[in-house]
Design an enzyme around this catalytic site. Structure first.
Site, short mmCIF file in Angstrom:
data_model
loop_
_atom_site.label_atom_id
_atom_site.label_comp_id
_atom_site.label_asym_id
_atom_site.label_seq_id
_atom_site.Cartn_x
_atom_site.Cartn_y
_atom_site.Cartn_z
N HIS A 199 3.96 -2.04 3.02
CA HIS A 199 3.88 -0.70 2.45
C HIS A 199 5.13 -0.38 1.63
O HIS A 199 6.25 -0.70 2.06
CB HIS A 199 3.71 0.34 3.56
CG HIS A 199 2.44 0.20 4.32
ND1 HIS A 199 2.29 -0.71 5.34
CD2 HIS A 199 1.25 0.86 4.22
CE1 HIS A 199 1.06 -0.62 5.83
NE2 HIS A 199 0.41 0.32 5.17
N HIS A 228 -6.07 2.48 -3.96
CA HIS A 228 -5.95 2.82 -2.54
C HIS A 228 -6.42 4.26 -2.28
O HIS A 228 -5.97 4.89 -1.32
CB HIS A 228 -4.50 2.63 -2.08
CG HIS A 228 -4.34 2.47 -0.60
ND1 HIS A 228 -5.16 1.66 0.16
CD2 HIS A 228 -3.45 3.02 0.27
CE1 HIS A 228 -4.77 1.71 1.43
NE2 HIS A 228 -3.74 2.54 1.53
N ASP A 277 0.82 -1.21 0.00
CA ASP A 277 0.00 0.00 0.00
C ASP A 277 0.86 1.26 0.00
O ASP A 277 2.03 1.25 0.39
CB ASP A 277 -0.89 0.04 1.24
CG ASP A 277 -1.99 -1.01 1.23
OD1 ASP A 277 -1.98 -1.87 0.33
OD2 ASP A 277 -2.85 -0.97 2.13
N ASP A 278 0.23 2.37 -0.40
CA ASP A 278 0.74 3.74 -0.23
C ASP A 278 1.83 4.16 -1.21
O ASP A 278 2.37 5.25 -1.07
CB ASP A 278 1.27 3.96 1.20
CG ASP A 278 0.17 3.88 2.24
OD1 ASP A 278 -1.00 3.79 1.85
OD2 ASP A 278 0.49 3.89 3.45
N HIS A 337 -5.26 8.74 0.24
CA HIS A 337 -5.43 7.96 1.46
C HIS A 337 -6.71 8.38 2.19
O HIS A 337 -6.75 8.61 3.40
CB HIS A 337 -4.22 8.13 2.39
CG HIS A 337 -3.90 6.91 3.20
ND1 HIS A 337 -4.31 6.75 4.50
CD2 HIS A 337 -3.23 5.77 2.88
CE1 HIS A 337 -3.89 5.58 4.96
NE2 HIS A 337 -3.23 4.96 3.99
#
Length: 264
Positions: free
Chosen positions: A231, A137, A86-87, A141
């Site tokens: 991440h 995603h 993620d991210d 965020h």
């Protein structure tokens, strides 16, 4: 010259048996060996559709070796683990992660942040070219709860468009930031053709700089079908990169395969 026989590896064993007075085990009569060889030649000829040449014999050995290796792999397989990141994407970290995945023949799903897609499009293109999948995603965020349809589109729909423009692929799965999503957002995601994908193993790599702790949490939580949350952005990820090498090596050695999350 020693002649291999049933139950023996070398003639010296026969000498040992004879010297010890064990008479029950005798050398297999030569005529039995001739018959066995004949049966092997006939069977091999039928298998390969012609006379048993040297090449055919080599093929039989090679085929048998490959089949045995396949059976061994199947027997040792512990199951599949799904790595997710993620991210990202983030210059440096995402590239290092891609290199490690390639080294260990592992597949993963990347859930990029929409606003980071265009500046790092080359990394996402590389991920797709390497056989990985891309999810969604949200744009920045965003928390997927109590959203209007317009808000949802700004967070999720906008990211869909960015990923498609950058890579030519359309995400089919959505990872809610922090795992927060309400029923209304789930319904809006479904209308966009997106499944909501959570995780089962969270090593908290965003909380610690200790790669050993990250790796141990993942290894301890490993089981068939486990979905691992990692991440490749949102801060310094040196520990995640270092831990990933250990995770891939140790779990791969244990018989796990790293495959794409089915919903993606």
């Amino acid at each position: 010259m020693s002649i291999p026989c049933l139950g023996r590896v070398h003639d010296r064993r026969a000498v040992a048996w004879e010297s010890s007075g064990v008479s029950e085990r005798r050398r297999l009569p030569r005529r039995y060996l001739v018959v066995a060889a004949f049966v092997f030649v006939v069977a091999a000829s039928e298998r390969f559709g012609g006379p048993l040449t040297v090449d055919a014999l080599r093929g039989a050995v090679s085929s048998g070796t490959e089949a045995a290796a396949d059976q061994l792999r199947d027997r040792n397989a512990r199951g599949e683990i799904h790595l997710t990141f993620d991210d990202g994407p983030t210059p440096g970290y995402t590239a290092e992660i891609l290199e490690l995945l390639d080294r260990y023949d592992a597949e993963a799903v990347f859930f990029p942040i929409g606003e980071q897609v265009e500046p790092n499009a080359a990394l996402l293109e590389r991920a797709v070219d390497d056989g990985h999948r891309l999810g969604n995603h949200t744009w920045a965020h965003d928390r997927l709860a109590d959203l209007t349809a317009w808000d949802f589109d700004a967070a999720v729909g906008r990211t869909q468009i960015a990923v498609e423009r950058a890579t030519g692929t359309v995400p089919t799965c959505l990872r809610p930031p922090e795992g927060v999503i309400d029923d209304a957002a789930v319904d809006m995601a479904a209308a966009e053709g997106l499944t909501v994908e959570m995780w089962t193993v969270d090593p908290l790599d965003w909380q610690t700089d200790d790669p050993d702790a990250i790796a141990r949490r993942v290894i301890d939580g490993a089981e068939d079908g486990a979905v691992v949350l990692l991440h490749d952005g949102g801060g310094g990820r040196d520990a995640t990169v270092d831990a990933l090498g250990t995770i891939l090596r140790e779990l791969g050695r244990d018989g796990y395969r790293f495959t794409v999350l089915p919903g993606c």
